[in-house]
Scaffold this motif. Structure first.
Motif, PDB file in Angstrom:
ATOM      1  N   CYS A 222      91.952   8.220  42.103  1.00 51.87           N
ATOM      2  CA  CYS A 222      92.697   8.640  43.292  1.00 51.87           C
ATOM      3  C   CYS A 222      93.971   9.353  42.855  1.00 51.87           C
ATOM      4  CB  CYS A 222      93.048   7.440  44.161  1.00 51.87           C
ATOM      5  SG  CYS A 222      94.091   7.869  45.585  1.00 51.87           S
ATOM      6  N   THR A 223      94.078  10.635  43.208  1.00 54.36           N
ATOM      7  CA  THR A 223      95.309  11.399  42.964  1.00 54.36           C
ATOM      8  C   THR A 223      95.918  11.720  44.324  1.00 54.36           C
ATOM      9  OG1 THR A 223      94.349  12.346  40.947  1.00 54.36           O
ATOM     10  CG2 THR A 223      96.321  13.409  41.817  1.00 54.36           C
TER      11      THR A 223
ATOM     12  N   LYS B 291      95.947   1.014  37.413  1.00 53.37           N
ATOM     13  CA  LYS B 291      96.879   2.120  37.548  1.00 53.37           C
ATOM     14  C   LYS B 291      96.713   3.002  36.313  1.00 53.37           C
ATOM     15  CE  LYS B 291      98.788   0.022  41.104  1.00 53.37           C
ATOM     16  NZ  LYS B 291      98.477   0.418  42.490  1.00 53.37           N
TER      17      LYS B 291
ATOM     18  N   ARG C 181      98.463   7.312  47.460  1.00 51.36           N
ATOM     19  CA  ARG C 181      98.341   5.976  48.061  1.00 51.36           C
ATOM     20  C   ARG C 181      98.730   5.996  49.535  1.00 51.36           C
ATOM     21  NH1 ARG C 181      97.873   0.635  47.820  1.00 51.36           N
ATOM     22  NH2 ARG C 181      96.972   0.761  45.733  1.00 51.36           N
TER      23      ARG C 181
ATOM     24  N   SER D 174      93.486  -0.639  44.198  1.00 52.18           N
ATOM     25  CA  SER D 174      93.022   0.009  42.965  1.00 52.18           C
ATOM     26  C   SER D 174      92.809  -1.060  41.904  1.00 52.18           C
ATOM     27  CB  SER D 174      94.044   1.046  42.482  1.00 52.18           C
ATOM     28  OG  SER D 174      95.309   0.459  42.281  1.00 52.18           O
TER      29      SER D 174
ATOM     30  N   CYS E 176      89.608   2.141  44.643  1.00 51.08           N
ATOM     31  CA  CYS E 176      89.402   3.135  43.585  1.00 51.08           C
ATOM     32  C   CYS E 176      89.509   2.449  42.233  1.00 51.08           C
ATOM     33  CB  CYS E 176      90.385   4.304  43.694  1.00 51.08           C
ATOM     34  SG  CYS E 176      92.056   3.956  43.143  1.00 51.08           S
TER      35      CYS E 176
ATOM     36  N   GLY F 116      94.010  11.520  46.972  1.00 54.28           N
ATOM     37  CA  GLY F 116      93.253  10.657  47.875  1.00 54.28           C
ATOM     38  C   GLY F 116      92.324  11.403  48.800  1.00 54.28           C
TER      39      GLY F 116
ATOM     40  N   GLU G  15      98.912   7.235  40.951  1.00 56.36           N
ATOM     41  CA  GLU G  15     100.271   6.970  41.450  1.00 56.36           C
ATOM     42  C   GLU G  15     101.126   8.242  41.523  1.00 56.36           C
ATOM     43  OE1 GLU G  15     101.806   2.749  40.316  1.00 56.36           O
ATOM     44  OE2 GLU G  15     100.941   3.604  38.489  1.00 56.36           O
TER      45      GLU G  15
ATOM     46  N   GLU H  30      94.099   4.546  39.905  1.00 54.83           N
ATOM     47  CA  GLU H  30      95.051   5.221  40.791  1.00 54.83           C
ATOM     48  C   GLU H  30      96.105   5.924  39.934  1.00 54.83           C
ATOM     49  OE1 GLU H  30      98.518   4.126  44.063  1.00 54.83           O
ATOM     50  OE2 GLU H  30      97.156   2.549  43.365  1.00 54.83           O
TER      51      GLU H  30
END
Length: 228
Positions: free
Chosen positions: A160-161, A212, A195, A209, A185, A163, A190, A188
């Motif tokens: 997830c970047t 991280k 998010r 997630s 995910c 999202g 971040e 993540e």
């Protein structure tokens, strides 16, 4: 003569510490198989000094087993009991398959110890995949696989970047008629407000997630001296 192809797997290559948990083992594989340092352009349009290609882990034989176990453990820890999991193709594909197969394997081990009235169906976690666009022929579906309106599901993704893919999957699942319990995910990043965007789209369901990106990077850099 023993065929090299039949030799035992080099277990220590995967598990530096045989006492590690499945989550720790999966982190190790992500750090060694999926994490790269360099200069990379991201799908968000930005650039980064690292890249995480989760598919080199989720499509790795041992990685797939660990993904299935770790995601299943997380679902149980959250109290989520989905009838199916799914997400945007193709990042979600191997995660969905790993979890679905593991659920069937667990049913096989439970069933012999149960009575003939044991409800096997309730223990399966089926899978579905969301196309980027509706199929232009045949069934014209956007969601492939499990189809049961009103079913409780969890949306999954690999990285997830921004999202965006997770959000599209949530929207498509709800449009079809699924009840989304949550979104998950594997890694993540971040950044790029990902998010916040996913949490807003998923509400009232939660977004979690497993790792991280900083955790994966730290493990990668910790292992660098041993590679020299």
């Amino acid at each position: 003569m023993l065929d090299a192809r039949c030799s035992p797997l080099p277990v220590l290559h995967f598990y530096p510490n045989l006492m590690d948990t499945p989550r720790q083992r999966l982190l190790h594989l992500l750090a060694t198989q999926s994490f790269k340092l360099g200069e990379f352009k991201l799908s968000s349009g930005g650039t980064s000094d690292y890249y995480i290609d989760c598919r080199t882990t989720t499509l790795h034989a041992e990685g797939a087993r660990l993904v299935g176990q770790v995601v299943t453990d997380e679902l149980r820890a959250r109290g989520w009991r989905p009838q199916a999991i799914g997400g945007m193709t193709m990042g979600a594909d191997p995660i969905v398959t790993a979890v679905s197969i593991l659920s069937a394997q667990k049913v096989q081990t439970r069933a012999p110890a149960r009575t003939k009235d044991f409800d096997i169906a309730g223990y399966f976690i089926h899978g579905f995949l969301v196309r980027k666009a509706e199929k232009a022929h045949g069934t014209l579906r956007r969601i492939e696989g499990f189809h049961e309106k009103g079913a409780k599901v969890v949306i999954v993704d690999d990285v997830c970047t921004t999202g965006a893919s997770t959000i599209q999957a949530i929207e498509a699942a709800r449009e079809f008629g699924f009840d989304v319990l949550g979104a998950l995910c594997l890694v993540e990043r971040e950044e790029a407000n990902g998010r916040h965007a996913v949490e807003k789209a998923a509400d009232p369901a939660k977004f979690i997630s497993i790792f991280k990106a900083a955790e994966v990077r730290e493990e990668h850099e910790r292992l660098l001296p041993s590679r020299a």
